[in-house]
Design an enzyme around this catalytic site. Structure first.
Site, short mmCIF file in Angstrom:
data_model
loop_
_atom_site.label_atom_id
_atom_site.label_comp_id
_atom_site.label_asym_id
_atom_site.label_seq_id
_atom_site.Cartn_x
_atom_site.Cartn_y
_atom_site.Cartn_z
N LEU A 47 47.15 -41.22 83.80
CA LEU A 47 45.78 -41.15 84.59
C LEU A 47 44.67 -40.14 84.13
CD1 LEU A 47 47.27 -41.28 88.19
CD2 LEU A 47 46.02 -43.31 87.11
N GLU A 101 45.90 -42.67 97.57
CA GLU A 101 47.12 -42.23 97.85
C GLU A 101 47.32 -40.91 97.37
OE1 GLU A 101 49.40 -45.27 94.65
OE2 GLU A 101 47.73 -46.08 95.77
N LYS A 107 49.14 -38.07 94.92
CA LYS A 107 49.90 -38.14 93.60
C LYS A 107 51.06 -37.26 93.73
CE LYS A 107 48.74 -37.27 89.02
NZ LYS A 107 49.77 -36.60 88.31
S1 IVH Z 1 49.45 -44.89 89.28
C1 IVH Z 1 48.45 -46.32 84.75
N1 IVH Z 1 50.00 -43.57 91.49
O1 IVH Z 1 51.11 -39.62 87.91
C2 IVH Z 1 49.14 -45.36 85.54
N2 IVH Z 1 50.66 -42.39 89.40
O2 IVH Z 1 49.23 -38.43 85.78
C3 IVH Z 1 49.25 -45.61 87.10
N3 IVH Z 1 51.93 -40.41 90.08
O3 IVH Z 1 52.28 -41.00 85.10
C4 IVH Z 1 49.85 -44.55 87.74
N4 IVH Z 1 51.57 -40.41 92.06
O4 IVH Z 1 53.88 -40.45 87.12
C5 IVH Z 1 50.07 -43.60 90.05
N5 IVH Z 1 50.23 -42.90 93.59
C6 IVH Z 1 50.41 -42.61 92.41
C7 IVH Z 1 51.21 -41.33 91.62
C8 IVH Z 1 51.17 -41.43 90.37
C9 IVH Z 1 52.24 -39.81 90.91
C10 IVH Z 1 52.00 -39.89 88.73
C11 IVH Z 1 52.71 -40.90 87.53
C12 IVH Z 1 51.74 -41.00 86.28
C13 IVH Z 1 51.13 -39.75 86.49
C14 IVH Z 1 49.70 -39.78 85.85
#
Ligand code: IVH
Length: 389
Positions: free
Chosen positions: A125, A158, A160
């Site tokens: 992200l 949401e 993280k």
């Molecule tokens: S969405 C295309 N949602 O953050 C990537 N990621 O910095 C979609 N993560 O690799 C990821 N909480 O390990 C998403 N609610 C959340 C998350 C989340 C933690 C982590 C995940 C990702 C990383 C990116």
């Protein structure tokens, strides 16, 4: 007592503590360390050297974080290195080659487990660090989708979760593979270990489940379980973990699944990879469907309809952060409409339709009891602060 590295700079002992140059022993001013020069003032030659230095330093931290589960700097310090690296490439685009870290995610599998090729890449992200960055994110989306100001955009907002991402592949409703993110293209096969988690169903609930369904989310350990685990490890003379994320990663990446089974790991579903059929047309709808299939999803997730609502969500979650029993390092905003997610697509390693709005590093006040100085082989002194836990 907790031992904390007081300095992460490799040559901090040769540099003035305040970062300014000081005279060398020949009386002349020492050459300014390029790592202390603002990116806007670097010459092309300095930028090239600094880019190479950061590439090596970041690669070393990635290895420690992703493969060895024992990072030596905080996430905020890591983000600063990445931000400086990106700023250098922005100012000197010639430095951005196919080897650029801006095109990479995580680290290649360690060799400890069988490799799994992801049907769809597991990406990262983009980060927002300020309210202005969030305003820019929404404006970019409006421009890309050619929406006028009157058109509302709904976002799933949401927490993280600070754990490790996992891709769970179900075929005919049965769990067949669980893989870590790895370098985004290939991850590690941790299926046997993942089967020991209560939050991961072996079989999806419901009758009309798609033939292929990849559920993605985060494996984490609660703060309480982390503290208890470290107590047990200390008593048994085992490995002590730096934080819940490392203890989750270390517990999952075990050759013996019975060790993973003895460690309380949780899983929140927040996304998907390959789906032979999409059971919803919004992000929040898909998350509800995952709940119906038997997954836990994060209860703090909210639908936000404006930039102000996103920023208010960030404030509220940050205020409650210390009271949560799991670590989070920010919040994530995702465009709710899946057709818009698809139109927006990806740019190099990150989606245009989502952003991570990070929190600043958590702060607390404590007492420094002592400073221990160790002398390296070459005479470099490394000061280590001994802090009241
Ligand atoms: S969405 C295309 N949602 O953050 C990537 N990621 O910095 C979609 N993560 O690799 C990821 N909480 O390990 C998403 N609610 C959340 C998350 C989340 C933690 C982590 C995940 C990702 C990383 C990116």
């Amino acid at each position: 007592p907790a031992l904390c590295r007081a300095s992460t700079s490799l040559n901090s002992c040769q540099q003035g503590v305040d970062g300014r140059d000081k005279p060398g022993h020949d009386g002349k001013m020492a050459v300014k360390n390029p790592s202390l020069i603002p990116v806007s003032e670097l010459t092309a030659k300095q930028a090239k050297a600094e880019h190479a230095r950061l590439t090596a330093e970041i690669a070393q931290h990635d290895k420690r974080y992703y493969q060895e589960d024992r990072p030596s700097i905080t996430d905020a310090e890591y983000d600063e290195l990445r931000a400086r690296y990106n700023a250098i490439e922005e100012r000197f685009p010639d430095l951005r080659t196919l080897e650029s870290l801006s095109l990479k995610v995580g680290a290649a599998p360690s060799g400890k487990f069988k490799k799994v090729r992801h049907a769809l890449p597991m990406l990262s992200l983009d980060n927002a660090f300020s309210d202005e960055d969030v305003v820019d994110f929404v404006a970019r989306i409006r421009r890309f989708l050619k929406l006028d100001e009157s058109e509302k955009i709904a976002f799933s907002a949401e927490p993280k979760i600070d754990g490790l991402s996992m891709s769970l592949r179900y075929e005919g409703g049965e769990l067949v593979t669980a893989a870590t993110r790895g370098d985004g293209t290939e991850g590690e096969d941790v299926t046997a270990n993942i089967r020991t988690l209560d939050d991961v169903p072996q079989k999806l609930k419901g009758k009309a489940v798609p033939k292929v369904c990849e559920v993605r989310g985060e494996v984490y350990m609660t703060k309480r379980a982390f503290l208890q685990l470290n107590e047990r490890q200390k008593a048994a003379g085992g490995q002590i973990f730096a934080n819940p994320r490392n203890s989750a990663a270390g517990s999952l990446r075990q050759k013996d699944p019975s060790i993973t089974a003895s460690r309380p790991l949780g899983f929140f579903a927040y996304g998907w990879g390959e789906m032979s059929d999409m059971p919803a047309d919004t992000q929040t709808g898909a998350i509800k469907w995952f709940e119906a299939c038997g997954f836990k999803t994060n209860p703090l997730t909210r639908l936000c309809r404006s930039t102000d609502e996103l920023i208010a969500f960030h404030r509220k979650i940050e205020e409650g952060r210390a009271r949560l029993d799991y670590d989070i390092d920010g919040v994530v905003y995702k465009i709710d409409r899946i057709d818009w997610q698809e139109r927006l697509g990806f740019v190099s390693r990150t989606p245009r339709w989502a952003v991570a709005h990070k929190f600043p590093a958590e702060r607390a006040t404590t007492v420094m009891r002592d400073v221990l100085i160790t002398v390296g082989r070459t005479g470099v002194l490394t000061p280590t602060a001994q802090l009241e836990p």
